[in-house]
Structure formats: C-alpha cells, structure tokens
Write a protein that holds these residues in place. Structure first.
Motif, mmCIF file in Angstrom:
data_model
loop_
_atom_site.group_PDB
_atom_site.id
_atom_site.type_symbol
_atom_site.label_atom_id
_atom_site.label_comp_id
_atom_site.label_asym_id
_atom_site.label_seq_id
_atom_site.Cartn_x
_atom_site.Cartn_y
_atom_site.Cartn_z
ATOM 1 N N ASN A 119 28.393 -5.562 34.385
ATOM 2 C CA ASN A 119 29.202 -4.586 34.272
ATOM 3 C C ASN A 119 28.024 -3.903 35.309
ATOM 4 O OD1 ASN A 119 30.761 -4.614 32.407
ATOM 5 N ND2 ASN A 119 29.254 -4.062 30.847
ATOM 6 N N ASP A 138 32.468 1.057 21.225
ATOM 7 C CA ASP A 138 31.448 0.990 21.227
ATOM 8 C C ASP A 138 30.890 2.328 22.749
ATOM 9 O OD1 ASP A 138 32.655 -0.228 23.695
ATOM 10 O OD2 ASP A 138 31.736 -2.204 23.774
ATOM 11 N N LYS A 169 37.461 -15.015 32.617
ATOM 12 C CA LYS A 169 38.166 -15.226 30.780
ATOM 13 C C LYS A 169 38.218 -16.858 31.118
ATOM 14 C CE LYS A 169 36.697 -11.552 31.041
ATOM 15 N NZ LYS A 169 37.272 -10.176 30.880
ATOM 16 N N GLY A 195 33.459 -6.276 22.270
ATOM 17 C CA GLY A 195 32.931 -4.513 21.870
ATOM 18 C C GLY A 195 31.246 -4.934 22.424
ATOM 19 N N PHE A 196 30.075 -5.401 21.770
ATOM 20 C CA PHE A 196 29.001 -5.317 22.915
ATOM 21 C C PHE A 196 27.827 -6.309 21.371
ATOM 22 C CE2 PHE A 196 28.991 -1.288 25.938
ATOM 23 C CZ PHE A 196 29.393 -2.801 27.122
ATOM 24 N N GLY A 226 38.572 -6.784 23.709
ATOM 25 C CA GLY A 226 38.518 -7.106 25.197
ATOM 26 C C GLY A 226 38.116 -8.352 24.988
ATOM 27 N N ILE A 227 37.751 -9.812 26.372
ATOM 28 C CA ILE A 227 36.684 -10.509 26.012
ATOM 29 C C ILE A 227 35.370 -10.788 26.951
ATOM 30 C CG2 ILE A 227 37.913 -12.367 27.211
ATOM 31 C CD1 ILE A 227 36.607 -13.652 24.729
ATOM 32 N N TYR A 242 31.314 5.612 28.516
ATOM 33 C CA TYR A 242 32.490 5.351 28.293
ATOM 34 C C TYR A 242 33.530 6.432 26.962
ATOM 35 C CZ TYR A 242 31.906 0.590 28.468
ATOM 36 O OH TYR A 242 31.295 -1.117 28.647
ATOM 37 N N ARG A 301 28.497 -3.914 38.336
ATOM 38 C CA ARG A 301 29.941 -3.736 39.549
ATOM 39 C C ARG A 301 30.307 -2.088 39.249
ATOM 40 N NH1 ARG A 301 32.601 -6.189 35.367
ATOM 41 N NH2 ARG A 301 35.278 -5.466 35.145
ATOM 42 N N HIS A 355 31.230 -12.249 24.204
ATOM 43 C CA HIS A 355 31.007 -10.707 23.517
ATOM 44 C C HIS A 355 32.660 -10.237 22.859
ATOM 45 C CE1 HIS A 355 29.968 -8.674 27.076
ATOM 46 N NE2 HIS A 355 31.431 -8.061 26.578
ATOM 47 N N THR A 378 36.995 -0.468 26.047
ATOM 48 C CA THR A 378 37.715 -0.272 27.333
ATOM 49 C C THR A 378 36.867 -1.103 28.943
ATOM 50 O OG1 THR A 378 34.932 -0.321 26.707
ATOM 51 C CG2 THR A 378 36.375 1.749 27.055
ATOM 52 N N GLY A 379 36.671 -1.213 29.553
ATOM 53 C CA GLY A 379 36.324 -2.359 30.324
ATOM 54 C C GLY A 379 37.764 -2.731 31.290
ATOM 55 N N SER A 380 38.035 -3.252 31.981
ATOM 56 C CA SER A 380 38.949 -3.441 33.432
ATOM 57 C C SER A 380 40.681 -3.908 32.802
ATOM 58 C CB SER A 380 38.928 -4.284 34.535
ATOM 59 O OG SER A 380 37.162 -4.080 35.342
ATOM 60 N N THR A 381 39.982 -5.001 31.851
ATOM 61 C CA THR A 381 41.122 -5.747 31.297
ATOM 62 C C THR A 381 42.137 -4.338 30.700
ATOM 63 O OG1 THR A 381 40.033 -6.931 30.962
ATOM 64 C CG2 THR A 381 42.035 -7.128 30.032
#
Ligand code: GLP
Length: 275
Positions: free
Chosen positions: A165, A67, A202, A140-141, A132-133, A80, A167, A138, A36-39
């Motif tokens: 996170n 995660d 990043k 995942g988490f 992602g990173i 998620y 945001r 990190h 997940t995440g923006s990437t």
C-alpha cells in the motif's frame, strides 16, 4: 464457492457492478459491505454510471466498509473515508447518513470496534459483501493468522501489506501501520459475498483461497465455509488454479441449467464460449 473466470479486469468490473445493481433491484434497501483498494475502482465507476443513467438508485441502500486506517483523520487524502467519497459516495444518490466506515480517528478505538459491530447488527446484517484480496491472502485487513472467528477489531498490518500500500503515499507522508477491520467472523455473516481479484500478482493468493487448505495462514480461505460466495477473477488471477478448466465448465453448465429452467443468475453477460 462459485468461481467465475472472466477474460479481463474490465469484464470482472462489469460482472461485479451488474451483481450489485441486481441486488438493489431485488431489494432497494439492501445493506452493502464495501471494499477499497485498486481492484474495485472500475466497479465503482460502473455503479456511478448506472446511477447517473437511472439504472439503479442507492437512495434506500445502506453501506458498511470493511476497514479504515487507525490514526488517520477521516479527511486525510489516504483515508478510506476519502477513498469512498472520491470513488463512489460523492457521485451517487446515497444519503451520507446511510454510509458507515470504522472510525479510525476516534479516541477510543476499542469502543469504535464494538460500536461498528452493533451498528451492522442493528441494520439487519449485510446482504452483499464486496471483497478484494491481498497478495498474502488477507481480506479487509485480516492479516495471516487472524482468527477465523474474529470480529471488528484493531489489527497490526504486516510489512508485506504496508509495502503493497506504500504506492498510495508520498515519500514524506506517514503511512499507518494499524487499522480497524471487520473480522473474518463478521464477514462470514454476510448473506452473500462477492470477491474480485485481477492481475497476475493475485494468482497465488487466489489459488490458496480456492484450492488451498482452509486455515488462518490464508484468511481468504475462510470463504470456503460460506454458503454463497462468488469469486470473480480475470484470466491472470486464475492462472495458478489447478482446476481452472473445471470451474469454467461448471459455470457453463450452471448457466445452461438456469437458461433451461427459465431462471436467471446475475449477471447474464457471462461469456458463453470457451476462453
Ligand atoms: C487493502 C484493503 C483490502 C484490499 C487489498 C487489496 O489492504 N484493506 O480490502 O482487498 O488492499 O487491494 P488492491 O485491490 O489494491 O490490490
């Protein structure tokens, strides 16, 4: 570690999506590890498009996400579970029972972690893991100082990750401070790993992952141990690398060698000119 430096974030998304499509062409019943995440949002958009136009089908694929927040109901907009539904699952032909995320809303979270590991094993293991990173390195988490041999478990998030996170949360919304995440050991068992990173924020984490010492202080550096990891990054995320030119040179040679031997490496849309 294969380091692929691409001109921009859009090229990174295209590279990643092509790799997933090729994986599913080679093995339609692949087990995909998702992030997940923006990437990865732009990559998922491309996969949705590829599925709509009939270029790929997810009907036989299975997925396991990295995660999930602990304590968030799966229907919570910031979970998620909802992210995956919104960005991917609702728009592709994957049967819902083929998708899995850690159960962050369960009463016995410890049992949920063990169960997740069991389910990954029972599926035959992950063929392609997307990552992602985080800015602190990190994956995942798995926050800094996570055991490099860790399995799916509960992790307390660092303040840096909570801030990064924040945001996604409204001011009055309660932001979780804990999560269930696949461990670094779990991630390293994937047959192939694809890590995406874009943007200048990043750059430091990317250079620590690729060139820094292997250690729990930068969890992503554990990928140095993995025999088939591809890191696809844009110029901005590559800007702190000491040997960036060398990776571009290696990639060019690699593509030429594959061309000469008639073999193909996915995707074929790599830029051939020097950046
Ligand atoms: C979260 C996720 C990670 C993700 C990271 C970076 O912490 N658990 O899997 O890699 O965010 O996210 P972004 O792509 O938004 O920078």
């Amino acid at each position: 570690m294969r380091v692929v430096i691409l001109p921009n974030a859009e090229a990174v998304a295209r590279f990643g999506a092509d790799l997933v499509v090729e994986q599913l062409h080679t093995r339609p019943d692949s087990v995909l590890g998702l992030a997940t995440g923006s990437t990865p949002v732009a990559l998922y958009k491309r996969l949705v498009q590829a599925c709509r136009t009939g270029r790929v089908s997810f009907s036989r694929a299975r997925t396991f996400n990295l995660d999930e927040y602990l304590g968030l109901e799966r229907c919570h907009p910031q979970s998620y579970h909802q992210y995956m539904r919104h960005h991917l699952f609702a728009h592709i032909d994957i049967p819902p029972e083929h998708t899995a995320l850690p159960a962050g809303d369960t009463e016995d979270a410890f049992a949920a972690c063990e169960d997740y590991e069991r389910r990954i094993r029972a599926s035959g293991g992950i063929d392609l893991q997307l990552l992602g990173i985080g800015r602190n390195g990190h994956i995942g988490f798995n926050e800094p100082t996570s055991s490099l041999g860790s399995r799916t478990r509960i992790k307390t998030l660092t303040q840096a990750t909570i801030d990064d996170n924040a945001r996604f949360y409204k001011d009055d919304e309660c932001q979780p401070h804990m999560a269930i995440t696949m461990g670094i050991g779990t991630i390293l068992e994937a047959r192939r790993i694809l890590l995406l990173a874009t943007g200048p924020a990043k750059a430091k984490a990317v250079s620590r992952m690729i060139e820094g010492p292997l250690g729990a202080f930068c969890p992503a550096s554990a990928l140095q141990l993995h025999p088939d990891t591809i890191v696809a990054i844009d110029q901005a995320a590559a800007s702190n690398l000491v040997h960036g030119d060398f990776y571009q040179h290696v990639e060019k040679e690699h593509q030429q060698l594959l061309g000469r031997t008639g073999r193909h490496s996915a995707p074929l849309s790599l830029p051939t000119t020097k950046q």
